[in-house]
Design a protein around this motif. Structure first.
Motif, PDB file in Angstrom:
ATOM      1  N   SER A 197      -4.093  -2.130  17.335  1.00 22.79           N
ATOM      2  CA  SER A 197      -2.975  -1.262  16.964  1.00 22.79           C
ATOM      3  C   SER A 197      -3.088  -0.632  15.573  1.00 22.79           C
ATOM      4  N   PRO A 198      -4.275  -0.103  15.225  1.00 17.44           N
ATOM      5  CA  PRO A 198      -4.354   0.576  13.923  1.00 17.44           C
ATOM      6  C   PRO A 198      -3.445   1.800  13.924  1.00 17.44           C
ATOM      7  N   THR A 199      -2.648   1.905  12.895  1.00 20.74           N
ATOM      8  CA  THR A 199      -1.619   2.944  12.840  1.00 20.74           C
ATOM      9  C   THR A 199      -1.540   3.517  11.437  1.00 20.74           C
ATOM     10  N   ILE A 200      -1.525   4.840  11.348  1.00 21.24           N
ATOM     11  CA  ILE A 200      -1.263   5.457  10.045  1.00 21.24           C
ATOM     12  C   ILE A 200       0.223   5.268   9.771  1.00 21.24           C
ATOM     13  N   VAL A 201       0.530   4.494   8.722  1.00 18.42           N
ATOM     14  CA  VAL A 201       1.925   4.182   8.403  1.00 18.42           C
ATOM     15  C   VAL A 201       2.441   5.024   7.232  1.00 18.42           C
ATOM     16  N   TRP A 202       1.539   5.742   6.589  1.00 19.13           N
ATOM     17  CA  TRP A 202       1.917   6.672   5.519  1.00 19.13           C
ATOM     18  C   TRP A 202       0.796   7.691   5.387  1.00 19.13           C
ATOM     19  N   ASN A 203       1.171   8.963   5.180  1.00 17.16           N
ATOM     20  CA  ASN A 203       0.189  10.033   5.059  1.00 17.16           C
ATOM     21  C   ASN A 203       0.691  11.011   4.001  1.00 17.16           C
ATOM     22  N   SER A 204      -0.170  11.356   3.074  1.00 19.77           N
ATOM     23  CA  SER A 204       0.223  12.261   1.986  1.00 19.77           C
ATOM     24  C   SER A 204       0.631  13.640   2.504  1.00 19.77           C
ATOM     25  N   ALA A 205       0.204  14.011   3.702  1.00 17.62           N
ATOM     26  CA  ALA A 205       0.536  15.330   4.259  1.00 17.62           C
ATOM     27  C   ALA A 205       1.877  15.324   5.008  1.00 17.62           C
ATOM     28  N   TRP A 206       2.446  14.153   5.239  1.00 19.37           N
ATOM     29  CA  TRP A 206       3.696  14.053   5.988  1.00 19.37           C
ATOM     30  C   TRP A 206       4.893  14.047   5.049  1.00 19.37           C
ATOM     31  N   ASP A 207       6.034  14.483   5.590  1.00 20.60           N
ATOM     32  CA  ASP A 207       7.266  14.394   4.803  1.00 20.60           C
ATOM     33  C   ASP A 207       7.794  12.954   4.867  1.00 20.60           C
ATOM     34  N   GLN A 208       8.779  12.659   4.059  1.00 15.52           N
ATOM     35  CA  GLN A 208       9.296  11.295   3.950  1.00 15.52           C
ATOM     36  C   GLN A 208       9.820  10.773   5.288  1.00 15.52           C
ATOM     37  N   GLN A 252       0.832  -1.203   0.000  1.00 16.75           N
ATOM     38  CA  GLN A 252       0.000   0.000   0.000  1.00 16.75           C
ATOM     39  C   GLN A 252       0.870   1.259   0.000  1.00 16.75           C
ATOM     40  N   ILE A 253       1.936   1.242   0.795  1.00 14.79           N
ATOM     41  CA  ILE A 253       2.843   2.399   0.851  1.00 14.79           C
ATOM     42  C   ILE A 253       3.523   2.614  -0.501  1.00 14.79           C
ATOM     43  N   ASP A 254       3.915   1.530  -1.154  1.00  9.41           N
ATOM     44  CA  ASP A 254       4.549   1.651  -2.473  1.00  9.41           C
ATOM     45  C   ASP A 254       3.603   2.299  -3.492  1.00  9.41           C
ATOM     46  N   ASN A 255       2.310   2.004  -3.405  1.00 15.13           N
ATOM     47  CA  ASN A 255       1.328   2.510  -4.369  1.00 15.13           C
ATOM     48  C   ASN A 255       0.771   3.890  -4.012  1.00 15.13           C
ATOM     49  N   LEU A 284      -4.545  11.359   1.782  1.00 17.28           N
ATOM     50  CA  LEU A 284      -4.570   9.916   1.573  1.00 17.28           C
ATOM     51  C   LEU A 284      -3.703   9.288   2.656  1.00 17.28           C
ATOM     52  N   HIS A 285      -4.244   8.278   3.333  1.00 14.87           N
ATOM     53  CA  HIS A 285      -3.514   7.576   4.401  1.00 14.87           C
ATOM     54  C   HIS A 285      -3.389   6.111   4.037  1.00 14.87           C
ATOM     55  N   VAL A 286      -2.348   5.491   4.533  1.00 20.47           N
ATOM     56  CA  VAL A 286      -2.264   4.034   4.575  1.00 20.47           C
ATOM     57  C   VAL A 286      -2.313   3.668   6.051  1.00 20.47           C
ATOM     58  N   VAL A 287      -3.266   2.821   6.399  1.00 20.27           N
ATOM     59  CA  VAL A 287      -3.446   2.399   7.789  1.00 20.27           C
ATOM     60  C   VAL A 287      -3.138   0.912   7.881  1.00 20.27           C
ATOM     61  N   GLY A 288      -2.227   0.565   8.762  1.00 22.58           N
ATOM     62  CA  GLY A 288      -1.930  -0.837   9.039  1.00 22.58           C
ATOM     63  C   GLY A 288      -2.526  -1.209  10.380  1.00 22.58           C
ATOM     64  N   TYR A 289      -2.958  -2.448  10.511  1.00 22.87           N
ATOM     65  CA  TYR A 289      -3.416  -2.925  11.822  1.00 22.87           C
ATOM     66  C   TYR A 289      -3.062  -4.395  11.961  1.00 22.87           C
ATOM     67  N   GLU A 316       1.821   7.420  -5.906  1.00 24.92           N
ATOM     68  CA  GLU A 316       1.301   7.507  -7.276  1.00 24.92           C
ATOM     69  C   GLU A 316      -0.209   7.776  -7.289  1.00 24.92           C
ATOM     70  N   ILE A 317      -0.922   7.143  -6.377  1.00 21.96           N
ATOM     71  CA  ILE A 317      -2.373   7.369  -6.283  1.00 21.96           C
ATOM     72  C   ILE A 317      -2.651   8.808  -5.850  1.00 21.96           C
ATOM     73  N   ALA A 318      -1.921   9.276  -4.843  1.00 16.50           N
ATOM     74  CA  ALA A 318      -2.102  10.665  -4.377  1.00 16.50           C
ATOM     75  C   ALA A 318      -1.827  11.644  -5.512  1.00 16.50           C
ATOM     76  N   GLU A 319      -0.774  11.399  -6.261  1.00 16.71           N
ATOM     77  CA  GLU A 319      -0.430  12.280  -7.381  1.00 16.71           C
ATOM     78  C   GLU A 319      -1.514  12.250  -8.461  1.00 16.71           C
ATOM     79  N   SER A 320      -2.058  11.069  -8.736  1.00 14.77           N
ATOM     80  CA  SER A 320      -3.096  10.965  -9.776  1.00 14.77           C
ATOM     81  C   SER A 320      -4.378  11.708  -9.379  1.00 14.77           C
ATOM     82  N   TRP A 321      -4.604  11.875  -8.095  1.00 14.55           N
ATOM     83  CA  TRP A 321      -5.776  12.610  -7.614  1.00 14.55           C
ATOM     84  C   TRP A 321      -5.429  14.052  -7.244  1.00 14.55           C
ATOM     85  N   ASP A 322      -4.244  14.501  -7.586  1.00 16.37           N
ATOM     86  CA  ASP A 322      -3.775  15.856  -7.281  1.00 16.37           C
ATOM     87  C   ASP A 322      -3.806  16.166  -5.784  1.00 16.37           C
TER      88      ASP A 322
END
Length: 194
Positions: A153-164, A66-69, A87-92, A72-78
């Protein structure tokens, strides 16, 4: 981990069925899986949750895929880091009780679910007598604690608003919880939304 449990012994006959409670101490092996999904949020409110992915290709691969994709998804939706739409990726994690290792096929390990003949197992309660009848008087609802699967333990593991760096730190924190050798049910800032 040794657990004291309660199970039902079913005796069926033409004249009627008898359900008896029994106690035992058994070894429980907790099997951990991880899952991940993407979601869109607008000003902190979930707008859309996308399908959940499992670890079919190995532990924690659901989040990594999900993090790898996601970029590109965020960019395609501007969706930019400054956008109100995120856009978030949530792992649990999911911990499932089992009666231990059963077999291995095609490099996958399979475990026996912690049920007896399809029936639930319950944690022991001292108020319940071994050999008692299975009914509400001798096994009241308030003492029935099922040995069950726990999503946690649901955790946001990637967020389009965060830096790398922040995204990498979030993933590393999640990985630390996920790979802990002891069963850790972590409290996180994320809450599942219906």
């Amino acid at each position: 981990m040794r657990e004291k449990i309660i199970f039902i012994d079913k005796q069926t006959s033409f004249t009627g069925n008898k359900f008896t409670l029994h106690k035992a101490e058994i070894d429980i092996t907790w099997v951990r899986e991880s899952y991940a999904f993407m979601e869109l949020s607008w000003k902190g409110h979930t707008v859309k949750r996308f399908s959940t992915h499992s670890d079919f290709y190995g532990f924690l691969t659901s989040a990594m895929t999900q993090i790898d994709n996601a970029p590109e998804i965020a960019e395609s939706w501007d969706i930019l880091a400054s956008s109100e739409l995120e856009l978030h990726v949530v792992g649990y994690l999911r911990d499932a009780p089992s009666l231990g290792f059963a077999q291995e096929e095609y490099s996958r390990k399979y475990y026996t679910p912690a049920k007896r003949n399809g029936d639930e197992l319950w944690y022991d309660d001292e108020s319940v007598k071994d050999g008692a009848s299975f009914n509400f008087k001798e096994f009241p609802m308030e003492v029935r604690r099922i040995l069950r699967t726990v999503d946690h333990s649901p955790t946001i593991v990637w967020n389009s608003a965060w830096d790398q760096g922040t995204n990498v730190d979030a993933l590393l924190r999640y990985r630390a919880i996920a790979t802990a050798t002891e069963q850790v049910i972590g409290e996180t800032d994320y809450r599942f939304h219906d």
